[in-house]
Design an enzyme around this catalytic site. Sequence first.
Site, PDB file in Angstrom:
ATOM      1  N   CYS A  53      53.685  99.340  35.923  1.00  0.00           N
ATOM      2  CA  CYS A  53      53.018 100.550  35.441  1.00  0.00           C
ATOM      3  C   CYS A  53      52.340 101.313  36.574  1.00  0.00           C
ATOM      4  O   CYS A  53      51.727 102.352  36.359  1.00  0.00           O
ATOM      5  CB  CYS A  53      52.009 100.217  34.345  1.00  0.00           C
ATOM      6  SG  CYS A  53      50.713  99.114  34.895  1.00  0.00           S
TER       7      CYS A  53
ATOM      8  N   HIS B 182      47.000 127.383  49.228  1.00  0.00           N
ATOM      9  CA  HIS B 182      46.963 126.796  47.904  1.00  0.00           C
ATOM     10  C   HIS B 182      48.111 127.298  47.042  1.00  0.00           C
ATOM     11  O   HIS B 182      48.651 126.574  46.219  1.00  0.00           O
ATOM     12  CB  HIS B 182      45.611 127.087  47.242  1.00  0.00           C
ATOM     13  CG  HIS B 182      44.512 126.289  47.867  1.00  0.00           C
ATOM     14  ND1 HIS B 182      43.193 126.629  47.780  1.00  0.00           N
ATOM     15  CD2 HIS B 182      44.561 125.157  48.606  1.00  0.00           C
ATOM     16  CE1 HIS B 182      42.469 125.730  48.420  1.00  0.00           C
ATOM     17  NE2 HIS B 182      43.275 124.829  48.934  1.00  0.00           N
TER      18      HIS B 182
ATOM     19  N   ASP C 255      47.119  99.281  42.817  1.00  0.00           N
ATOM     20  CA  ASP C 255      46.113  98.359  43.345  1.00  0.00           C
ATOM     21  C   ASP C 255      46.757  97.213  44.114  1.00  0.00           C
ATOM     22  O   ASP C 255      46.200  96.744  45.109  1.00  0.00           O
ATOM     23  CB  ASP C 255      45.233  97.819  42.212  1.00  0.00           C
ATOM     24  CG  ASP C 255      44.106  98.785  41.905  1.00  0.00           C
ATOM     25  OD1 ASP C 255      43.491  99.287  42.869  1.00  0.00           O
ATOM     26  OD2 ASP C 255      43.853  99.067  40.722  1.00  0.00           O
TER      27      ASP C 255
ATOM     28  N   GLU D  93      47.802  93.065  39.670  1.00  0.00           N
ATOM     29  CA  GLU D  93      47.425  94.102  40.630  1.00  0.00           C
ATOM     30  C   GLU D  93      46.588  93.566  41.782  1.00  0.00           C
ATOM     31  O   GLU D  93      46.129  94.325  42.619  1.00  0.00           O
ATOM     32  CB  GLU D  93      46.757  95.293  39.941  1.00  0.00           C
ATOM     33  CG  GLU D  93      45.660  94.956  38.988  1.00  0.00           C
ATOM     34  CD  GLU D  93      45.145  96.173  38.234  1.00  0.00           C
ATOM     35  OE1 GLU D  93      45.491  97.310  38.565  1.00  0.00           O
ATOM     36  OE2 GLU D  93      44.339  95.960  37.307  1.00  0.00           O
TER      37      GLU D  93
HETATM   38  C1  PEP Z   1      47.692 100.207  39.270  1.00  0.00           C
HETATM   39  O1  PEP Z   1      46.754  99.721  39.923  1.00  0.00           O
HETATM   40  O2  PEP Z   1      48.859 100.271  39.694  1.00  0.00           O
HETATM   41  C2  PEP Z   1      47.458 100.754  37.932  1.00  0.00           C
HETATM   42  C3  PEP Z   1      48.441 101.136  37.153  1.00  0.00           C
HETATM   43  O3  PEP Z   1      46.157 100.887  37.541  1.00  0.00           O
HETATM   44  P1  PEP Z   1      45.215 102.103  38.028  1.00  0.00           P
HETATM   45  O4  PEP Z   1      46.088 103.052  38.802  1.00  0.00           O
HETATM   46  O5  PEP Z   1      44.660 102.686  36.774  1.00  0.00           O
HETATM   47  O6  PEP Z   1      44.202 101.402  38.857  1.00  0.00           O
HETATM   48 MG    MG Z   2      44.851  99.335  38.918  1.00  0.00          MG
END
Ligand code: PEP
Ligand code: MG
Length: 837
Positions: free
Chosen positions: A767, A459, A720, A696
């Site tokens: 994102c 760790h 996602d 997504e």
């Molecule tokens: C994603 O799915 O890329 C995203 C930004 O949403 P989350 O990671 O919160 O599911």
């Molecule tokens: Mg997501």
Amino acid sequence: MPDNNNDLTLSAPLSGPVLTLGNVPDDVFASGAMGDGIAIDPLNDCLHAPCAGVVIHVARTGHALTIRADNGAEVLLHVGIDTVELQGEGFALLVQQGARVSNGQPLVRFDLDRIARQCKSLVSLIILTNGEQFELRPVAVNAVKVGEALLRIVARQAGVVQPVMADTAEAHASASVRITHRGGLHARPAALIRKTAQGFSSLSQLHFAGKSASCASLIGLMGLGIGEQDEVQVTCRGQDCDAALQALVAALSLTTAEAVQAPVIAAARPVNREAGVLQGVCAAPGLVCGPLFRLNSIELPEDPRNHARHEQLQHLDSALEQVRGEIRNTLEHARQRQAVEEEEIFAAHLALLEDPTLLEAATAAIEHGSAATHAWRDAIQAQCAVLLGLGKPLFAERANDLRDLQQRVLRALLGEAWQFELPAGAIVVAHELTPSDLLQLSAQNAAGICMAEGGATSHVAILARGKDLPCVVALGSEVLAITQGQRVVLDAANGRLELNPDDARHAQVHQIRDAQKQRRQLQQAQAHAAASTLDGVGIEVAANVASSSEAQIAYDNGADGVGLLRTEFLFVDRRTAPDEQEQRQAYQAVMDAMGDKSVIIRTIDVGGDKQLDYLPLPAEANPVLGLRGIRMAQVRPELLDQQLRALLQVSPLQRCRILLPMVSEVDELLHIRQRLDELCAELQLTQRPELGVMIEVPAAALMAEQLAEHADFLSIGTNDLSQYTLAMDRDHAGLAARVDALHPALLRLIAQTCSGAAKHGRWVGVCGALASDPLATPVLVGLGVRELSVSPPQIAAIKDRVRHLDAAQCRQLSQALLNLSSAGAVRQACQHHWPLS
Ligand code: PEP
Ligand code: MG
């Protein structure tokens, strides 16, 4: 009073009507998850001992205690339901932990009225917590008075683990499973098993080589010494035993991320015959030079073993509480920084600290006169010996986590702070450092770490990598003999500690370090300026955050805005939903932290596998394909309405943009748009915030053009999108290396999203985690992405990357990447076209 054959009759600890567990107004107790037992609805205000024995545990809040009877049966007495919430108010403890009590002795006096008014129920529990050794036979049926016979505890046949309680015909399930965790069931996999078991009310156990351990005990699990490929038996007992069994089998046969990523164990030390060089194993790369500083561990003097029990128990209790508090703080900070590995490691430490095996061993030693310091040290050492005796390197490494807790608790007991004055830029050497030592050293700006022992999978090594702190392990005991203050060079990538660097070498190391540092400083200095490519294409580099404090960090790091506020932070880990006012304040705090920059707030994305206590949703066969994200509006429209109302009240509204997760068709967007219009009318607002859609799921990417007609912007969630495009669980450790958003299939969907959006003049952001990967920046810019929402520490580096790109060239080269055969091929091509130094 003990009966024949170690059997025992418990007397009633309270007066009142008797209830069976199934009638207790609490799911956990009622399911028998805490053990078999009985309940009394008390009419008196004092809890009495149901038998003679020792008080082995007292809840800090005084509402519950456990007595170990002389025949070994352990009986939990719990006054009322959810009384822990009174935080001790209304309870007067009449005994202390460690005390010997006689049958009928008063234990706790409580305020009957207050509990009745402020808590869920007065119904109090008498639970046998070590049911594998004993079984219960009710004696009283209707009502009892204090001291009357209540239950009989009958010893089970010696050596037989009985998964089913004879008189309750409780459901049980069992299965065999082969362990696939690399290195076997050491601390982190064991913590995963414990966490998995905690998700169910059933009592679960592992059985291996003639020994058994409850899944509730980390130490117990590790003490079984289960190695990789060993076959173990899992048994679950309780209402949800089938589901628990299924989850545990899956968790036991998982390949951990740690196993995949860090296969190197420093079992054998490489030999280096170069004069003046010690050779070890690289745990975290980097090149540094500086004075050597040796860190010694705490040594205890002889123990006269004549200490007052109560006092020592109290010392230990408060030291443990102090360390628990410290670890919780560390966890909180790790969570805020999304330092997942750090969080996992210290969550395991917290679990170890609560481990009944350790606590019982320490308590028993104190009862025999030991000082709390020595009792704690010995309890830890005994468990370390078990782990070391298993002869498996990964288990041996986990002994270091126990030693960490030994040192921390000893420091708390001795009232010592972590008191080393590190010289500037010191390279710290120790026999073996612990994870918390490492955090301290990093906070004190140590330049590097050397250890005589330890492994690259420890760790400490994982933390050192996360902190960018050069670290070499397994250097051998010679490293401890080096003179304090001696100037050394640590070439961690090559596992070398150079003991006598000359001035030229010294200067060279400084030069290399300076060049790296300068580059980072340069990036940092420009972090607050807008980023454009060499040919003038502006790219907004925003931040992903999950709280106002993270927004503040993002702002300080130069974020051009918040590209994704995950609002789940407001909803999880609590018993009731946040109301409109609380939500409004939380969103406003994020807006305020960002100055005049825009903030994209995503509506709640729970459901599926992220369940909320106060929002019961049907169990899902395939949670990630179920009612999550915007689909929640289908079943709980009022929840979304409330969030939208809160969002519409932030100011200034034009800085706030709303983002909808998991949209898969245009109607979902139109429905929310209409709802927003209605709410704006109700609130008499003339302005509308911009409304965006997350891309997504593949359906959304394929429908980007239709969505863009009605959306103000699109933001691609590559996490996602990868999961659903590649049909690979994004959290599946065994597939982690393959869930790569640079897969050509993903790039095609991103390209299609950008061209669909462009037809309606909408902008596209990313994102998901791909936005934080500098190797991907040129491809995303080339495909038409104009906003990158990244993790706050990455802002400066991504802006720097953008500034060195030619957008036209990116456009041209990235088209060709769509035709490649795999994510690996794309990565290779990116490295070729836009090398990362
Ligand atoms: C994603 O799915 O890329 C995203 C930004 O949403 P989350 O990671 O919160 O599911
Ligand atoms: Mg997501």
